[in-house]
Design a protein around this motif. Structure first.
Motif, PDB file in Angstrom:
ATOM      1  N   PHE A  76      49.681 -25.141  24.625  1.00  0.00           N
ATOM      2  CA  PHE A  76      48.220 -25.234  24.670  1.00  0.00           C
ATOM      3  C   PHE A  76      47.726 -26.419  23.837  1.00  0.00           C
ATOM      4  N   GLU A  81      44.174 -20.244  28.208  1.00  0.00           N
ATOM      5  CA  GLU A  81      44.070 -20.370  26.752  1.00  0.00           C
ATOM      6  C   GLU A  81      42.903 -19.538  26.233  1.00  0.00           C
ATOM      7  N   GLY A 113      44.795 -17.503  24.083  1.00  0.00           N
ATOM      8  CA  GLY A 113      45.027 -18.469  23.017  1.00  0.00           C
ATOM      9  C   GLY A 113      45.017 -17.882  21.625  1.00  0.00           C
TER      10      GLY A 113
END
Length: 203
Positions: free
Chosen positions: A121, A142, A146
């Protein structure tokens, strides 16, 4: 080939002669000879060994594309993601495969795999090569996962131990009257810094 490459990567050693032979053996195989585990571990090994060989990396990416995203197990998808980040892979097809594979199995990943995905990411956000080629779906993924990946990336209490050099530097900074924080977590990336010296260097 994959097992030998992985063994060299585990030892962090890359004998030039052996790597040349492994490269030749790799490129001499048909693309459909590679299963998902072999292609994922091989790409990760090239990344660990910092092999700068576009043809070798491209061949393994094409082999990876021969399998549907749903066929990759969670550790394999994470290895592919990390390898693409470390090798700065700019293939749109490959990055689409990675994102789709992550989307199918990220919920089943352990901490080590999530740490690898966090670095993927970061590369999609900060590496120009990946940010240009990554599919739009990576940002949505993400957004959903994330925070979990970032939390896995941060060290647990007791995981980090200061080296003797780090202790010497800390003692010197203390004697100088400098303010600093040891094992500070960088807020953007989540990386741990051995020492973060305060602005101006003095308390």
């Amino acid at each position: 080939v994959a097992n030998t490459l992985n063994g060299f990567a585990a030892c962090a050693r890359g004998d030039a002669g052996v790597l040349a032979a492994l490269r030749e053996a790799t490129l001499g195989q048909p693309l459909d000879a590679w299963n998902t585990q072999e292609v994922a571990t091989s790409l990760q090994a090239l990344a660990v060994l910092r092999v700068d060989d576009d043809e070798w990396v491209s061949y393994l990416c094409r082999a990876a594309l021969g399998h549907p995203p749903s066929s990759y197990l969670p550790p394999e998808a994470a290895m592919l993601a990390w390898a693409c980040a470390a090798l700065s892979v700019g293939s749109q097809q490959m990055l689409r495969l990675v994102v789709e594979a992550l989307d199918t199995c990220i919920t089943g990943m352990d901490r080590n795999s999530l740490r690898q995905v966090h670095q993927f990411f970061l590369s999609c956000r900060h590496d120009p090569t990946l940010s240009r080629a990554a599919p739009a779906g990576w940002g949505l993924l993400e957004g959903l996962e994330g925070a979990k990946c970032r939390a896995a990336f941060e060290p647990l209490p007791g995981e980090l131990r200061a080296s003797s050099l780090q202790r010497d530097v800390a003692d010197t900074l203390t004697a100088m009257g400098a303010t600093f924080e040891e094992e500070a977590v960088e807020p953007v990336t989540g990386y741990s810094l051995d020492m973060l010296v305060g602005e101006g260097g003095e308390g």
